[in-house]
Design an enzyme around this catalytic site. Structure first.
Site, PDB file in Angstrom:
ATOM      1  N   LEU A   1       0.834  -1.197   0.000  1.00 30.27           N
ATOM      2  CA  LEU A   1       0.000   0.000   0.000  1.00 30.27           C
ATOM      3  C   LEU A   1       0.870   1.249   0.000  1.00 30.27           C
ATOM      4  CD1 LEU A   1      -2.702  -1.089   2.612  1.00 30.27           C
ATOM      5  CD2 LEU A   1      -2.686  -1.431   0.136  1.00 30.27           C
ATOM      6  N   CYS A   2       0.482   2.192  -0.835  1.00 31.72           N
ATOM      7  CA  CYS A   2       1.227   3.441  -0.937  1.00 31.72           C
ATOM      8  C   CYS A   2       0.650   4.444   0.055  1.00 31.72           C
ATOM      9  CB  CYS A   2       1.135   3.982  -2.365  1.00 31.72           C
ATOM     10  SG  CYS A   2       1.972   5.564  -2.587  1.00 31.72           S
TER      11      CYS A   2
END
Length: 234
Positions: free
Chosen positions: A90-91
């Site tokens: 996840l960014c």
């Protein structure tokens, strides 16, 4: 030598974070490292009340680099949730996608608080998805069953796994009772609200009343005939 020193630093820091999170838990969140690898932590997030995730239990993991706390971890969500892709990095500003915004003072508690906060928002990012609130609620209802199929989840969070099983048994019992009541209601309506014994008793009573009416009618007829004949003779 340097690599060993850094690894020792990461281990010491993560042990410290573990003690901290056990003493002061993060609301809606639990987390602990794998017994075999302190660099891999697993967490569960409980969906907050009045959110589309209410009732859901979401399992994910944090993978820390050997250079932690000087470099940020990778963050993954494992349970389908409607907000993040599953098993995908996840960014986030607290993840390894943004080492430039990472603060070495941030702890595991800080990371999980930030993850929950972002989960409740709708801002898009790499690894996020868009779904309706209805879909999120459906996934929340299904999250328990999904987690029980994950051996790591069951091993690390046995009390939560048992909680999910008990809830499933309770729902199954409620469904069984509801089905039984429905079947009884249908049989009751088919008999106009009466059982066969009641119908038989009412049939006997009706026959007796009919016989009484016949006898009374015959008596009245006989009396009328007698009265008419008496009038003719006079």
């Amino acid at each position: 030598m340097n690599s060993k020193r850094v690894n020792t630093t990461a281990t010491a820091r993560l042990k410290q974070d573990y003690m901290r999170i056990m003493k002061d838990p993060v609301p809606y969140v639990r987390a602990l490292p794998l017994p075999s690898n302190i660099l891999e932590w697993h967490y569960i997030v409980r969906g907050p009340e009045k959110s589309p995730y209410e009732g859901g239990i979401y399992h994910g993991k944090l993978v820390f680099p050997r250079q932690f706390p000087f470099k940020p971890p990778s963050i993954y969500m494992i349970t389908p949730n409607g907000r993040f892709k599953c098993n995908t990095r996840l960014c986030l500003s607290i993840s390894d996608f943004h080492p430039d915004t990472w603060n070495p003072a941030w702890s595991v508690s800080t990371i999980l608080t930030g993850l929950l906060s972002f989960m409740l928002e709708k801002d898009p990012t790499l690894g996020s998805i868009e779904t309706s609130d209805y879909t999120k609620r459906q996934l929340a209802a299904q999250s328990g069953s999904f987690n029980l199929s994950d051996s790591v989840f069951c091993d690390l969070f046995p009390d939560v796994a048992e909680e999910i099983k008990e809830e499933q048994q309770r729902r199954a019992e409620e469904l069984r009772q509801s089905t039984n009541h429905g079947a009884i209601g249908q049989r009751s309506h088919s008999n106009d609200g009466q059982n066969p014994a009641d119908n038989e008793n009412q049939g006997l009573i009706g026959s007796a009343l009919a016989n009484i009416f016949v006898i009374v009618g015959l008596a009245a007829f006989a009396y009328t005939v007698k009265y008419v004949l008496k009038s003719i003779v006079e």
